[in-house]
Design a protein around this motif. Structure first.
Motif, mmCIF file in Angstrom:
data_model
loop_
_atom_site.group_PDB
_atom_site.id
_atom_site.type_symbol
_atom_site.label_atom_id
_atom_site.label_comp_id
_atom_site.label_asym_id
_atom_site.label_seq_id
_atom_site.Cartn_x
_atom_site.Cartn_y
_atom_site.Cartn_z
ATOM 1 N N SER A 262 -89.377 6.347 -26.358
ATOM 2 C CA SER A 262 -90.109 6.375 -27.621
ATOM 3 C C SER A 262 -89.298 5.676 -28.703
ATOM 4 C CB SER A 262 -90.390 7.827 -28.025
ATOM 5 O OG SER A 262 -89.207 8.602 -27.952
ATOM 6 N N LYS A 263 -89.916 5.460 -29.863
ATOM 7 C CA LYS A 263 -89.234 4.758 -30.946
ATOM 8 C C LYS A 263 -88.010 5.522 -31.417
ATOM 9 C CE LYS A 263 -93.367 2.398 -32.656
ATOM 10 N NZ LYS A 263 -94.312 2.231 -33.794
ATOM 11 N N LYS A 264 -88.137 6.835 -31.470
ATOM 12 C CA LYS A 264 -87.011 7.705 -31.792
ATOM 13 C C LYS A 264 -86.985 8.836 -30.773
ATOM 14 C CE LYS A 264 -89.606 10.560 -35.085
ATOM 15 N NZ LYS A 264 -89.644 11.088 -36.464
ATOM 16 N N SER B 250 -99.167 2.505 -28.635
ATOM 17 C CA SER B 250 -99.304 3.423 -29.750
ATOM 18 C C SER B 250 -99.389 4.862 -29.259
ATOM 19 C CB SER B 250 -100.560 3.068 -30.551
ATOM 20 O OG SER B 250 -101.725 3.228 -29.742
ATOM 21 N N PRO B 251 -98.961 5.837 -30.079
ATOM 22 C CA PRO B 251 -98.406 5.591 -31.410
ATOM 23 C C PRO B 251 -96.897 5.363 -31.436
ATOM 24 C CG PRO B 251 -98.697 7.934 -31.084
ATOM 25 C CD PRO B 251 -99.207 7.276 -29.826
ATOM 26 N N TYR B 252 -96.170 5.733 -30.377
ATOM 27 C CA TYR B 252 -94.711 5.636 -30.432
ATOM 28 C C TYR B 252 -94.054 5.399 -29.070
ATOM 29 C CZ TYR B 252 -95.728 10.593 -29.444
ATOM 30 O OH TYR B 252 -96.246 11.766 -28.939
ATOM 31 N N PHE B 253 -94.839 5.160 -28.041
ATOM 32 C CA PHE B 253 -94.270 5.033 -26.691
ATOM 33 C C PHE B 253 -93.603 3.678 -26.490
ATOM 34 C CE2 PHE B 253 -97.721 8.137 -26.136
ATOM 35 C CZ PHE B 253 -97.005 9.183 -25.563
ATOM 36 N N GLU B 254 -92.513 3.683 -25.748
ATOM 37 C CA GLU B 254 -91.824 2.448 -25.375
ATOM 38 C C GLU B 254 -91.506 2.489 -23.877
ATOM 39 O OE1 GLU B 254 -88.550 1.248 -27.758
ATOM 40 O OE2 GLU B 254 -89.753 1.168 -29.596
ATOM 41 N N SER C 35 -103.467 -2.190 -18.997
ATOM 42 C CA SER C 35 -104.435 -2.414 -20.071
ATOM 43 C C SER C 35 -105.109 -1.132 -20.523
ATOM 44 C CB SER C 35 -105.498 -3.424 -19.615
ATOM 45 O OG SER C 35 -106.177 -2.952 -18.456
ATOM 46 N N SER C 36 -105.170 -0.119 -19.658
ATOM 47 C CA SER C 36 -105.867 1.126 -20.014
ATOM 48 C C SER C 36 -105.244 1.825 -21.214
ATOM 49 C CB SER C 36 -105.887 2.078 -18.815
ATOM 50 O OG SER C 36 -104.573 2.422 -18.415
ATOM 51 N N VAL C 37 -103.942 1.653 -21.440
ATOM 52 C CA VAL C 37 -103.302 2.329 -22.571
ATOM 53 C C VAL C 37 -103.384 1.506 -23.847
ATOM 54 C CG1 VAL C 37 -101.693 3.459 -21.004
ATOM 55 C CG2 VAL C 37 -100.975 1.413 -22.216
ATOM 56 N N LYS C 38 -103.849 0.277 -23.749
ATOM 57 C CA LYS C 38 -103.965 -0.580 -24.918
ATOM 58 C C LYS C 38 -105.285 -0.376 -25.654
ATOM 59 C CE LYS C 38 -100.044 -2.785 -24.156
ATOM 60 N NZ LYS C 38 -98.897 -2.743 -25.087
ATOM 61 N N GLU C 39 -106.224 0.318 -25.012
ATOM 62 C CA GLU C 39 -107.510 0.561 -25.644
ATOM 63 C C GLU C 39 -107.337 1.531 -26.810
ATOM 64 O OE1 GLU C 39 -110.032 2.022 -22.585
ATOM 65 O OE2 GLU C 39 -109.718 0.292 -21.277
ATOM 66 N N THR C 40 -108.037 1.275 -27.913
ATOM 67 C CA THR C 40 -107.892 2.110 -29.107
ATOM 68 C C THR C 40 -108.874 3.271 -29.125
ATOM 69 O OG1 THR C 40 -109.376 0.615 -30.319
ATOM 70 C CG2 THR C 40 -107.001 0.213 -30.496
ATOM 71 N N GLN D 262 -108.603 11.211 -31.202
ATOM 72 C CA GLN D 262 -107.306 10.838 -31.752
ATOM 73 C C GLN D 262 -106.184 11.499 -30.961
ATOM 74 O OE1 GLN D 262 -106.874 8.610 -34.388
ATOM 75 N NE2 GLN D 262 -109.094 8.335 -34.071
ATOM 76 N N PHE D 263 -105.203 10.675 -30.577
ATOM 77 C CA PHE D 263 -104.051 11.209 -29.861
ATOM 78 C C PHE D 263 -103.259 12.127 -30.790
ATOM 79 C CE2 PHE D 263 -99.532 10.978 -28.748
ATOM 80 C CZ PHE D 263 -99.564 11.369 -27.424
#
Length: 253
Positions: A115-117, A140-144, A161-166, A232-233
């Motif tokens: 994650s970002k942090k 999004s929102p913070y996964f790396e 691609s499944s996780v890129k859907e909004t 919303q996640f």
């Protein structure tokens, strides 16, 4: 420290579930049942010869229960050293053994979800960078998605691609929870918060991901536990009754 690899022969007797000591606990039984089916797919669960949180779990990325594209890599499900075992170099010991084993098996490198942090249930980005990992992709929102290539020319892994859907049509009404049995804690927490929602007449849909194919096409990077509300996640952190109570309060439920 002696390291023990979980096999079909010792799975029933070895302590493998974090802080849960009772082998008859539903969480232990759930986790061991999940592990039993993964061992023949190349999953490695390597632990210190102790009763506590000191282990690494990894699997060929093609078999990972995560929506990623990382053919030829080894995916680390979990690297956890905590409590009295921290500060003794055990994380390095476990990670080094994973690197050695993965190179011996001809893998391109390692992949891990971060994650970002620093956040609970995800690898510490600061530590992973210290160990040479770098960010391969984000979601999004913070996964790396972080990786450690063994060759500078190795392909860069990425999220599917499944996780890129909004927008996710299956999460639009009330609470929707995606979870697997990869983490033992979901076996106890999911029924508890599901019951809490039911008693409040709050819509709650629990989607138990039971196959690798479902996991690899999931709408969230962290298939172990991801909670949505009205599309919303909300969080990937496994909920206790107290934590879920706070979420209900914030939502006015």
């Amino acid at each position: 420290m002696e390291l023990i690899r979980i096999t079909h022969d010792n799975l029933e007797t070895e302590h493998i579930c974090c802080a849960i000591a009772n082998n008859k606990d539903c969480q232990v039984l759930s986790k061991k049942a999940w592990l039993k089916e993964r061992i023949d797919e190349g999953l490695v669960f390597l632990k210190g010869n102790v009763r506590g949180k000191c282990f690494i779990e990894y699997i060929p990325a093609e078999y990972a229960w995560a929506p990623i594209s990382a053919d030829g890599y080894m995916y680390i499900d979990c690297l956890w050293v905590s409590g009295q075992f921290k500060g003794h170099g055990y994380s390095t010991l476990l990670l080094d053994e994973c690197v050695r084993d993965s190179k011996e098996k001809g893998k391109k490198g390692l992949v891990i979800l971060s994650s970002k942090k620093k956040m609970g249930f995800l690898s510490d980005p600061k530590y992973m960078k210290y160990k040479g990992f770098e960010t391969a992709d984000t979601a999004s929102p913070y996964f790396e998605l972080m990786y450690l290539p063994f060759d500078k020319d190795a392909d860069r892994p990425c999220f599917s691609s499944s996780v890129k859907e909004t927008e996710h049509s299956g999460t639009q009404n009330g609470f929707t929870l995606y979870y697997t049995s990869q983490c033992p804690f979901t076996a106890k927490c999911v029924p508890l918060i599901e019951d809490m929602a039911k008693k409040r007449n709050v819509k709650f849909q629990a989607v138990h991901i039971t196959t690798r194919e479902q996991a690899q096409n999931a709408p969230v990077p962290f298939t172990t536990f991801s909670l949505f509300y009205n599309g919303q996640f909300l969080t990937h952190e496994i909920q206790s009754e107290q934590k879920f109570e706070k979420i209900l309060a914030v939502k006015g439920l």
